[in-house]
Design a protein around this motif. Structure first.
Motif, PDB file in Angstrom:
ATOM      1  N   MET A  73       0.846  -1.186   0.000  1.00 60.17           N
ATOM      2  CA  MET A  73       0.000   0.000   0.000  1.00 60.17           C
ATOM      3  C   MET A  73       0.883   1.239   0.000  1.00 60.17           C
ATOM      4  O   MET A  73       1.985   1.243   0.530  1.00 60.17           O
ATOM      5  N   HIS A  74       0.358   2.288  -0.606  1.00 57.98           N
ATOM      6  CA  HIS A  74       1.146   3.500  -0.741  1.00 57.98           C
ATOM      7  C   HIS A  74       0.389   4.652  -0.105  1.00 57.98           C
ATOM      8  O   HIS A  74      -0.506   5.234  -0.711  1.00 57.98           O
ATOM      9  N   PRO A  75       0.701   5.005   1.150  1.00 62.10           N
ATOM     10  CA  PRO A  75      -0.084   6.007   1.867  1.00 62.10           C
ATOM     11  C   PRO A  75       0.522   7.397   1.777  1.00 62.10           C
ATOM     12  O   PRO A  75       1.675   7.590   1.414  1.00 62.10           O
TER      13      PRO A  75
ATOM     14  N   LYS B 192       0.342  10.920   4.571  1.00 61.48           N
ATOM     15  CA  LYS B 192       0.092  11.070   5.997  1.00 61.48           C
ATOM     16  C   LYS B 192      -0.859  12.208   6.314  1.00 61.48           C
ATOM     17  O   LYS B 192      -1.015  13.155   5.579  1.00 61.48           O
TER      18      LYS B 192
ATOM     19  N   ARG C 198      -4.286   9.705   1.366  1.00 60.42           N
ATOM     20  CA  ARG C 198      -4.464   8.765   0.269  1.00 60.42           C
ATOM     21  C   ARG C 198      -3.716   7.468   0.553  1.00 60.42           C
ATOM     22  O   ARG C 198      -2.625   7.482   1.126  1.00 60.42           O
ATOM     23  N   CYS C 199      -4.301   6.341   0.160  1.00 61.06           N
ATOM     24  CA  CYS C 199      -3.624   5.062   0.222  1.00 61.06           C
ATOM     25  C   CYS C 199      -4.022   4.265  -1.018  1.00 61.06           C
ATOM     26  O   CYS C 199      -5.203   4.231  -1.379  1.00 61.06           O
ATOM     27  N   GLU C 200      -3.046   3.641  -1.668  1.00 63.46           N
ATOM     28  CA  GLU C 200      -3.282   2.927  -2.914  1.00 63.46           C
ATOM     29  C   GLU C 200      -3.021   1.440  -2.760  1.00 63.46           C
ATOM     30  O   GLU C 200      -2.247   1.019  -1.896  1.00 63.46           O
TER      31      GLU C 200
ATOM     32  N   THR D 141      -2.002   4.694   6.888  1.00 65.61           N
ATOM     33  CA  THR D 141      -1.183   3.590   6.399  1.00 65.61           C
ATOM     34  C   THR D 141      -1.790   2.268   6.851  1.00 65.61           C
ATOM     35  O   THR D 141      -2.497   2.209   7.858  1.00 65.61           O
TER      36      THR D 141
ATOM     37  N   LEU E 188      -6.674   0.576   7.851  1.00 63.51           N
ATOM     38  CA  LEU E 188      -5.810   1.748   7.777  1.00 63.51           C
ATOM     39  C   LEU E 188      -5.820   2.489   9.105  1.00 63.51           C
ATOM     40  O   LEU E 188      -6.885   2.752   9.670  1.00 63.51           O
TER      41      LEU E 188
END
Length: 456
Positions: free
Chosen positions: A1-3, A5, A146-148, A204, A198
Motif C-alpha cells: 500500500m502506498h499512503p 500522511k 491517500r492510500c493505494e 497507512t 488503515l
C-alpha cells in the motif's frame, strides 16, 4: 500500500450511526454549484445512487445531508453532495478517467469538538484496477490523505467501513481489496482477496485479514458494526462471494474462520449485515441465500453470533423474496419494541415488468415485515407500506435499494429517515429517494435529470 500522511484523529463517535448523523458540522462555508457546472455533470452521470453516506449537516441548515456515488464519463467516478432538506445539489466532485471513484463511500469524524466529518472515497478502478482510497474534505473535496493498492486488479477501495476494530483509542478505516493476490506482492499468484485496516494516525495499513482460497473475492463486501459481543472492538463480517461464505472478524491472516456458508444449491445473496439483538443478548448476522437457478427465490435468516440456531425471516403467507441479491440497513426502533429494526431491499426483484427492485422493513424482535413496497410508479401496498413513487411512469429508475443509508430525522417527526438508491444505467441515469421513517412516504426524490443547485 502506498499512503500519504495526516494528523492523528481521536476516537470519538461510537456507535457510528447515531453519533455521525447528529454531530457532523463545520463552521466554514461549503462550495456551491452553478447551473452551468451542474448541467455538465448531469450529461455524463449514470449509476446515480450506487453508494450512499450520511456526513451530517454539511451546509449548516440544521438538516443532515447526503453523499451519493455515481459514475461519470470515461469510467471516472462522481460524488454528489445533496441537501438533506430537499435533495438539491450542494456540490459534485469528479474523479479521474477510469478510477471509478465513489463506488464505495464512508464517513470519518475529523474533530470531536466541532463535529466535523470527512468523506472516505473508494476508487477501485484507479491505475488499471490497483485501486485507491482517499480522505476528502467535504467543504471542497480537497484530498487530505491517500492510500493505494499494491498490484493492478487488487480493486482496493471496492468496499469501505469505519470502526475501532483493534480496540485501541482510534477509529480505523477498513478497506476491501477483493482482487488482492494470495501472496502479497506476487503478481503471478492467484487472486483471493483481502481486507486492509488503515490507521487514522497516518492512513497507512495497520493490519487486516487475508484469505487462502483462490478466487474467493474476500472483502468484496463487508460490514463494520459497533461492539456487539462486549470485547471492546467493533465487529466485522466479511463476505467471500466466490466461496459463498461469510467470516466474522478473521482471527489470523490466511485462515478466516467461516461463520456461515451457503446451503447446498444456494449462493450468497448480497452483503452481510450485523444486528444488535438487545441488552445482554448476542448480536446476529443477517444473511441471504439465493437459489442458483431461475426462478430465483431467496431465504433470509439471522444467525446468532454465539452459534445459536438460525432464525428465518417471517414472511406473509404466499410471499417470497425474489432476485439475485439483497441489501440490508439497520434502522432505529420503528415498532416500539426497544430493538433496532432493519430495511431489506432486493434491487433485482421484479415489479411491473422490470427489475425495479422492492423493499421491506422488518421488526428486529419478531423479524416479521412491518411493510412492503416496490419501486414502480404504482407501488403495491401491504399494511403500512413505503410509498415509493417516481414522477414519470416512463422514466422509473431500476434497481431500487441497491444502496441504503439512514440519513437522520430530516422531516422533524422524531424518527430517522432512510435514503434509498436506485442506480439505473443507460437511459435512466439512476435516482435517490428519501423516505420518512414514521410516515413511510417520500420526503423528496432526486435524479440527475431533475437535480437543481442548492441555493444559499
Amino acid at each position: 500500500m502506498h499512503p500519504s500522511k495526516r494528523a492523528p484523529t481521536p476516537k470519538t463517535l461510537v456507535p457510528l450511526v447515531v453519533a455521525l448523523l447528529s454531530a457532523c458540522a463545520d463552521a466554514r462555508d461549503v462550495a456551491r454549484l452553478s447551473d452551468e457546472a451542474l448541467t455538465a455533470r448531469v450529461e455524463t452521470a449514470t449509476l446515480f445512487g450506487r453508494s450512499l453516506a450520511a456526513p451530517g449537516d454539511v451546509d449548516h441548515d440544521g438538516v443532515p445531508d447526503l453523499a451519493v456515488g455515481a459514475r461519470g464519463s470515461s469510467g471516472s467516478g462522481q460524488v454528489w453532495l445533496l441537501s438533506g432538506r430537499d435533495g438539491a445539489v450542494i456540490d459534485v466532485w469528479t474523479g479521474e478517467p477510469g478510477d471509478d471513484a465513489g463506488a464505495a463511500l464512508a464517513v470519518f469524524p475529523r474533530d470531536a469538538r466541532s463535529g466535523a466529518c470527512d468523506l472516505v472515497v473508494g476508487a477501485p478502478g484507479f491505475d488499471d484496477g490497483r485501486g485507491a482510497v482517499t480522505l476528502r474534505d467535504l467543504r471542497d473535496f480537497a484530498e487530505l490523505a491517500r492510500c493505494e493498492g499494491e498490484l493492478p486488479g487488487d480493486r482496493f477501495g471496492c468496499a469501505l467501513g469505519v470502526g475501532d476494530v483493534d480496540g485501541g483509542s482510534l477509529l480505523d478505516v477498513v478497506v476491501g481489496a477483493p482482487g488482492a493476490r494470495l501472496r502479497r506482492g506476487d503478481d503471478e499468484a492467484p487472486r483471493a482477496g483481502a481486507v486492509v485496516v488503515l490507521s487514522p494516525a497516518d492512513f497507512t495499513p495497520a493490519g487486516g485479514w487475508t484469505c487462502d482460497a483462490p478466487d474467493a473475492r474476500f472483502g468484496e463486501t463487508f460490514v463494520v458494526a459497533s461492539d456487539l459481543d462486549g470485547d471492546g472492538r467493533a465487529d466485522v463480517a466479511v463476505a467471500a462471494p466466490g466461496l459463498d461464505a461469510v467470516a466474522l472478524r478473521p482471527a489470523r491472516p490466511g485462515a478466516p474462520e467461516w461463520f456461515a456458508r451457503a446451503p447446498e444449491g444456494r449462493r450468497l445473496a448480497g452483503p452481510p449485515t450485523l444486528l444488535r439483538q438487545g441488552e445482554g443478548v448476542p448480536g446476529g448476522l443477517l444473511v441471504g441465500w439465493a437459489t442458483r437457478v431461475a426462478p430465483w427465490r431467496s431465504r433470509v435468516e439471522v444467525l446468532p453470533l454465539d452459534g445459536g440456531a438460525a432464525r428465518p425471516l417471517a414472511l406473509p403467507e404466499g410471499s417470497s423474496y425474489t432476485g439475485l441479491d439483497c441489501v440490508a440497513c439497520v434502522l432505529p426502533d420503528l415498532d416500539g419494541d426497544g430493538l433496532d429494526d432493519f430495511a431489506l431491499a432486493w434491487p433485482s426483484g421484479e415489479a411491473w415488468g422490470g427489475q425495479l427492485g422492492h423493499l421491506r422493513v422488518h421488526s428486529g424482535s419478531s423479524l416479521a415485515p412491518l411493510d412492503v413496497a416496490d419501486g414502480s410508479a404504482h407501488s403495491r401496498y401491504q399494511g403500512d407500506a413505503w410509498s415509493l413513487t417516481w414522477p414519470d411512469d416512463d422514466e422509473v429508475p431500476w434497481r431500487l435499494g441497491s444502496a441504503l443509508c439512514v440519513l437522520g430525522d430530516v422531516d422533524g417527526d422524531g424518527v430517522a429517515d432512510l435514503a434509498v438508491g436506485a442506480p439505473d444505467e443507460g437511459l435512466r441515469k439512476g435516482g435517490v429517494v428519501l423516505v420518512s421513517g414514521r410516515e413511510r412516504r417520500p420526503v423528496w426524490w432526486t435524479t440527475p435529470e431533475t437535480a437543481r443547485p442548492a441555493r444559499r
